[in-house]
Motif scaffolding. Structure first.
Motif, mmCIF file in Angstrom:
data_model
loop_
_atom_site.group_PDB
_atom_site.id
_atom_site.type_symbol
_atom_site.label_atom_id
_atom_site.label_comp_id
_atom_site.label_asym_id
_atom_site.label_seq_id
_atom_site.Cartn_x
_atom_site.Cartn_y
_atom_site.Cartn_z
ATOM 1 N N LYS A 245 -88.255 100.160 -14.295
ATOM 2 C CA LYS A 245 -88.709 101.520 -13.952
ATOM 3 C C LYS A 245 -87.570 102.530 -14.121
ATOM 4 O O LYS A 245 -87.748 103.607 -14.690
ATOM 5 N N LEU A 246 -86.380 102.142 -13.636
ATOM 6 C CA LEU A 246 -85.208 103.032 -13.791
ATOM 7 C C LEU A 246 -84.946 103.324 -15.271
ATOM 8 O O LEU A 246 -84.636 104.452 -15.661
ATOM 9 N N LEU A 247 -85.078 102.270 -16.082
ATOM 10 C CA LEU A 247 -84.782 102.422 -17.511
ATOM 11 C C LEU A 247 -85.843 103.274 -18.202
ATOM 12 O O LEU A 247 -85.525 104.094 -19.067
ATOM 13 N N GLN A 248 -87.088 103.095 -17.800
ATOM 14 C CA GLN A 248 -88.150 103.911 -18.393
ATOM 15 C C GLN A 248 -87.965 105.387 -18.041
ATOM 16 O O GLN A 248 -88.198 106.269 -18.871
ATOM 17 N N GLU A 249 -87.513 105.641 -16.813
ATOM 18 C CA GLU A 249 -87.257 107.038 -16.422
ATOM 19 C C GLU A 249 -86.114 107.633 -17.237
ATOM 20 O O GLU A 249 -86.174 108.774 -17.675
ATOM 21 N N ALA A 250 -85.071 106.834 -17.420
ATOM 22 C CA ALA A 250 -83.921 107.319 -18.205
ATOM 23 C C ALA A 250 -84.357 107.606 -19.641
ATOM 24 O O ALA A 250 -83.977 108.605 -20.246
ATOM 25 N N HIS A 251 -85.186 106.719 -20.166
ATOM 26 C CA HIS A 251 -85.725 106.878 -21.523
ATOM 27 C C HIS A 251 -86.489 108.195 -21.624
ATOM 28 O O HIS A 251 -86.255 108.999 -22.534
ATOM 29 N N LYS A 252 -87.361 108.437 -20.649
ATOM 30 C CA LYS A 252 -88.148 109.679 -20.635
ATOM 31 C C LYS A 252 -87.252 110.898 -20.557
ATOM 32 O O LYS A 252 -87.535 111.932 -21.153
ATOM 33 N N ALA A 253 -86.169 110.760 -19.802
ATOM 34 C CA ALA A 253 -85.248 111.894 -19.634
ATOM 35 C C ALA A 253 -84.377 112.104 -20.874
ATOM 36 O O ALA A 253 -83.565 113.024 -20.925
ATOM 37 N N GLY A 254 -84.502 111.221 -21.866
ATOM 38 C CA GLY A 254 -83.801 111.462 -23.134
ATOM 39 C C GLY A 254 -82.551 110.631 -23.350
ATOM 40 O O GLY A 254 -81.853 110.813 -24.341
ATOM 41 N N THR A 255 -82.247 109.698 -22.415
ATOM 42 C CA THR A 255 -81.091 108.816 -22.630
ATOM 43 C C THR A 255 -81.404 107.853 -23.786
ATOM 44 O O THR A 255 -82.494 107.294 -23.843
ATOM 45 N N ARG A 256 -80.449 107.679 -24.672
ATOM 46 C CA ARG A 256 -80.598 106.723 -25.774
ATOM 47 C C ARG A 256 -80.249 105.345 -25.237
ATOM 48 O O ARG A 256 -79.117 105.136 -24.759
ATOM 49 N N LEU A 257 -81.179 104.401 -25.274
ATOM 50 C CA LEU A 257 -80.947 103.087 -24.669
ATOM 51 C C LEU A 257 -80.890 101.998 -25.731
ATOM 52 O O LEU A 257 -81.739 101.948 -26.630
ATOM 53 N N ILE A 258 -79.894 101.138 -25.608
ATOM 54 C CA ILE A 258 -79.766 99.964 -26.470
ATOM 55 C C ILE A 258 -79.554 98.777 -25.539
ATOM 56 O O ILE A 258 -78.589 98.749 -24.782
ATOM 57 N N MET A 259 -80.455 97.818 -25.615
ATOM 58 C CA MET A 259 -80.415 96.735 -24.635
ATOM 59 C C MET A 259 -80.698 95.404 -25.315
ATOM 60 O O MET A 259 -81.416 95.348 -26.300
ATOM 61 N N THR A 260 -80.099 94.335 -24.792
ATOM 62 C CA THR A 260 -80.450 93.007 -25.288
ATOM 63 C C THR A 260 -81.340 92.334 -24.256
ATOM 64 O O THR A 260 -81.239 92.602 -23.064
ATOM 65 N N THR A 261 -82.215 91.498 -24.724
ATOM 66 C CA THR A 261 -83.046 90.714 -23.803
ATOM 67 C C THR A 261 -83.456 89.410 -24.457
ATOM 68 O O THR A 261 -83.502 89.288 -25.670
ATOM 69 N N HIS A 262 -83.751 88.445 -23.586
ATOM 70 C CA HIS A 262 -84.319 87.178 -24.027
ATOM 71 C C HIS A 262 -85.824 87.205 -23.847
ATOM 72 O O HIS A 262 -86.522 86.311 -24.291
ATOM 73 N N ASP A 263 -86.263 88.208 -23.111
ATOM 74 C CA ASP A 263 -87.604 88.213 -22.561
ATOM 75 C C ASP A 263 -88.529 89.000 -23.480
ATOM 76 O O ASP A 263 -88.452 90.218 -23.583
ATOM 77 N N MET A 264 -89.402 88.271 -24.151
ATOM 78 C CA MET A 264 -90.350 88.876 -25.087
ATOM 79 C C MET A 264 -91.178 89.962 -24.406
ATOM 80 O O MET A 264 -91.385 91.036 -24.950
ATOM 81 N N GLY A 265 -91.680 89.634 -23.201
ATOM 82 C CA GLY A 265 -92.521 90.584 -22.462
ATOM 83 C C GLY A 265 -91.763 91.880 -22.212
ATOM 84 O O GLY A 265 -92.305 92.974 -22.353
ATOM 85 N N GLN A 266 -90.492 91.728 -21.866
ATOM 86 C CA GLN A 266 -89.669 92.913 -21.594
ATOM 87 C C GLN A 266 -89.513 93.758 -22.861
ATOM 88 O O GLN A 266 -89.596 94.978 -22.812
ATOM 89 N N GLY A 267 -89.331 93.083 -23.989
ATOM 90 C CA GLY A 267 -89.257 93.790 -25.265
ATOM 91 C C GLY A 267 -90.525 94.590 -25.512
ATOM 92 O O GLY A 267 -90.478 95.767 -25.868
ATOM 93 N N LYS A 268 -91.646 93.952 -25.279
ATOM 94 C CA LYS A 268 -92.934 94.621 -25.502
ATOM 95 C C LYS A 268 -93.131 95.794 -24.543
ATOM 96 O O LYS A 268 -93.639 96.833 -24.929
ATOM 97 N N ARG A 269 -92.704 95.595 -23.292
ATOM 98 C CA ARG A 269 -92.924 96.651 -22.301
ATOM 99 C C ARG A 269 -92.049 97.867 -22.567
ATOM 100 O O ARG A 269 -92.465 98.994 -22.331
ATOM 101 N N LEU A 270 -90.826 97.666 -23.044
ATOM 102 C CA LEU A 270 -89.859 98.759 -23.040
ATOM 103 C C LEU A 270 -89.508 99.335 -24.407
ATOM 104 O O LEU A 270 -89.208 100.527 -24.520
#
Ligand code: ADP
Ligand code: MG
Length: 238
Positions: A173-198
Motif C-alpha cells: 500500500k505504501l508503495l502504491q501511494e508513492a507510485h501514485k505520487a510520482g515516485t519512480r520505483l524499481i523493485m526486485t521480487t520473487h513473488d509473481m503475485g506481487q509483480g502482477k499487483r504492482l
C-alpha cells in the motif's frame, strides 16, 4: 533547487568481481515515471543490477548517464534493502535523522516523522529502539525513512521477502501511494503475485543480462522468451 535526474540511460555496462562477469552487458533506459519490477531466477543478477543503478557498484565497462548533476543524483534516490538497516536509535529518530542531515529544522522534521509514524501504524512503538521492532515494522520504517526525503527514484531489493502477508500488504500500500505520487520505483521480487499487483513494466534478468523487457500485462500473459515462460511456470532455471 534539485534538478530532475531521470531518464537514466545505461549503455553497455558490466559489473565484474575478481575478473568474473556478474552482470552485463546491460543496456536499459529508466523513464521518468512508473513502477518497474526486476524479476528473474536466483543468482540472475537482480540485486547487482539495482546496486549498479544506485551507484553501489561501479561499472567495469560502459556507463550510466543521468539527466542531472552529481549532487541531485545523490540526493534524489534511495535504496531499501531486503534486510532493513536501522540506526541504533528510536523508531521516530530513524525518520528524523535523515531529514536533519538534509538541513530540515528539528521541529519540522519531528512533525513529518510523526505523520509517517502514524501512517505506518507505529504510534505505540515510536520511542522504542528500532532494533527491537519486528521484521515487518523495521521494513515499514525503512520505507517511510526512504520516502520522507521525497526521492524521485526509489530502489527496493526484495523488501517483503522475509515478511508475512499482513506486513506485505501494508508495504504494498505504501508503495502504491508513492507510485501514485510520482515516485519512480524499481523493485526486485520473487513473488509473481506481487509483480502482477504492482508493476507497470518488467525487466526479466537471466544469467546476468536483460533477457526481456515488457509491459507487465503482456509479460505475464505472453512472455516473449522460453526462459521467461519457464520462470512463470515455476520451472527451475539455471
Ligand atoms: N561480491 C560478489 N562476489 C562474487 N560473486 C558475486 C558477488 N555478488 C554477487 N555475486 C554472484 O553474482 C550472481 C548474481 O548475484 P545477485 O545479483 O545477488 O543475484 P540475484 O539477486 O538475482 O539473486 C550470483 O551468482 C552471485 O553469487
Ligand atoms: Mg538478490
Amino acid at each position: 533547487m534539485v534538478d530532475k535526474i531521470l531518464p537514466l540511460n545505461v549503455k553497455n555496462a558490466f559489473v565484474k568481481k575478481r575478473g568474473k562477469r556478474i552482470i552485463g552487458p546491460i543496456d536499459v533506459q529508466l523513464s521518468t515515471k512508473g513502477f518497474t519490477m526486476v524479476m528473474g531466477p536466483n543468482g540472475s543478477g537482480k540485486t547487482t543490477l539495482l546496486r549498479l543503478l544506485h551507484g553501489l557498484e561501479n561499472p567495469r565497462e560502459g556507463k550510466l548517464k543521468w539527466n542531472g548533476n552529481i549532487e541531485s543524483v545523490r540526493l534524489e534516490q534511495s535504496f531499501v534493502f531486503q534486510t532493513p538497516i536501522m540506526l541504533r536509535r528510536t523508531a521516530i529518530e530513524n525518520i528524523i535523522y535523515p531529514l536533519k542531515l538534509r538541513g530540515i529544522p528539528n521541529d519540522i522534521a519531528t512533525k513529518i516523522a510523526n505523520e509517517w509514524i502514524s501512517k505506518i501504524n507505529l504510534e505505540n512503538s515510536s520511542n522504542v529502539n528500532a532494533r527491537f521492532l519486528s521484521g515487518g515494522e523495521k521494513q515499514k520504517l525503512a520505507i517511510a525513512r526512504a520516502l520522507t526525503t521525497k526521492p524521485q527514484l526509489l530502489f527496493l531489493d526484495e523488501p517483503t521477502a522475509n515478511l508475512d502477508g499482513s506486513a506485505t500488504k501494508e508495504i504494498e500500500k505504501l508503495l502504491q501511494e508513492a507510485h501514485k505520487a510520482g515516485t519512480r520505483l524499481i523493485m526486485t521480487t520473487h513473488d509473481m503475485g506481487q509483480g502482477k499487483r504492482l508493476a507497470d513494466d518488467i525487466i526479466f534478468l537471466y544469467r546476468g543480462t536483460i533477457h526481456e523487457t515488457a509491459k507487465a500485462i503482456s509479460f505475464f500473459k505472453y512472455p516473449a522468451t522460453q526462459e521467461a515462460q519457464a520462470f512463470l511456470n515455476g520451472d527451475i532455471l539455471e
